[in-house]
Design an enzyme around this catalytic site. Sequence first.
Site: not given
Lengths: 358, 358
Positions: B178, B321
Amino acid sequence: MSSESLFGAVLGRVLPVDKFWIEQAQARQLQLTKPPGSLGRLEEIANRVAAIQSTMVPSIKNARIVLFAADHGVCAEGVNPYPQSVTAQMVANFVRGGAAINALARVAGADLEIIDAGVAHEIPETGGLIRRAVARGTRNFCQGPAMTRPQAVEALMLGIEMADRAAADGCKLLGMGEMGIANTTTASVLTAALTHIDPALVVGRGTGADDACMARKRSAVDRALSLHLGHIHEPLDLLTRLGGFEIGAMCGLCIGAAANRCAVLVDGFIATVAAALAVQFKADVRDYLFPAHRSTEPGQVPLLEMIGHRPFLELDMRLGEGTGAALAVPLMRAAVAAFTGMATFASAGVSESAGKDS
Amino acid sequence: MSSESLFGAVLGRVLPVDKFWIEQAQARQLQLTKPPGSLGRLEEIANRVAAIQSTMVPSIKNARIVLFAADHGVCAEGVNPYPQSVTAQMVANFVRGGAAINALARVAGADLEIIDAGVAHEIPETGGLIRRAVARGTRNFCQGPAMTRPQAVEALMLGIEMADRAAADGCKLLGMGEMGIANTTTASVLTAALTHIDPALVVGRGTGADDACMARKRSAVDRALSLHLGHIHEPLDLLTRLGGFEIGAMCGLCIGAAANRCAVLVDGFIATVAAALAVQFKADVRDYLFPAHRSTEPGQVPLLEMIGHRPFLELDMRLGEGTGAALAVPLMRAAVAAFTGMATFASAGVSESAGKDS
């Protein structure tokens, strides 16, 4: 030049990493498109590898696990649930590619070298095996020194030779592995002698000792320490009186790697005692060591403190063979890949913080 | 069929793994040439992957990291040192291949998909970007619900769609990632609401909040909880009132992966809250989750307890991420490679224990 002088010369080649490169690497980390420090210990790995290689474009090329096998005279004390013949059987298994380290090295893209550093029994299969036995197993250190001083130096030089060979092959990351029935007993004795910690705290169940086995293991450790501690004045005495050939060779591998400016992944308990011994020979070896995983063996804890680095993985493993080192190879690659492959704030057009944003 | 009914139908497809396969795998582990249990948690990984895939020859093919980006209305409360525009800038960086997750996915041999699940600002570069924004960022949950109920379902279904697509592509391991400026604040609110733990204990510094920023973050969390807690009766209320689009999509990814019998690597704090929410929707999702790493964010701890698995890596990372998930891909491969690639005691001619040796 005697072997002992040669060994001393290698120790002389081990230098600390240059702090200049650490600082350069730290400065670069701050320019990469991530919040400062957010890659955590991956940043420390990359910075240290950059310093070891004296470059801002470090690499983890030709990673290699070097696995030394040897037998231990203390096996006669009944300290292990497996018979001594299993060392030779497992070496054959390594050579045929059927052991855990074969699977893990393969999937990690690492070469694997198998070295007979002193296996007692006949090894049924030997294709690809590097035959360099110092002797057919150590003697029982409950009765006398495990080896002679020349044998200890030979084991150390064997590890150094393997590190030199790896460096010549372009290897930028070495992993240490071992196999030797009863070698957690040897490692426990060495740990107690190295750290001066109560031996009861550094004796674990190894590959699966039951209570009776554990009692014999503790007794063997106590008797060995009583017999030898008064005669230990320098690191070489430790290896000679209480060591194993694979432990000496792994110790030499650490020293040789450091002398060649190559990073080393330390495996579990047995490998960690070898690495801690290498740090006793020369403190600067520490700069080249990367402990891969936390073993379930209690004796590893004070050794890691001596080495001064935290392991990366905590997977409750207790197999040895270099399996933890193999698992950590991709982590080292990832740390270096982020360091060399990421964009900078400037090149990517990403704002560094609210204060700097319009 | 309404979107909400479709979502319910997917939840109905999530089944617990069959214990038969776990037992079969455990029995095989005992035959492999290693002391019982000595590969530690690698054995549990392999056994569970075998059960997930209902086979004794599991594989980790076509591993894929799915990274959802979205913005958060709560950013207006000054909870983050970076401006909201950084979300779009970082998405562009992902698409160009310059971020940490690009380097880590590449070196792990994992595909990477970037999905705009609800980014507020214009994304300057979009080649390869999957554009599926539910809206241009959530609303500020300090003032009202973060999203509508249909938007929450849309976010969940987006994740499910990505899981279905991965399964159709033969993917056997998904990783969650994310990006969303201010999303540790959202994750902290959700964690407090999910776990009923004192909010002060679940608010961390995120990507680098200073003391003033932390005070605003704590205040925002407290106000959001005061406003919404009385209205939360089911998991979907949590997502609607206090969620983020990327969190909803990651939650859907977990559910969709479980429905497709695919293992999922959970990343750091934000991903872990999404996974814990998925477990609230359906407890059996737990069987498919593998937490990759322990973040430095304190809120992750109680969430991991809800999920019921320990993470593999402890590297002090706090980037998100999907970087932790990418790092754990090789560990999953290694666990499965040992399980499927090792010789057995019988095939290798290795003695199993002293008792069985002549």
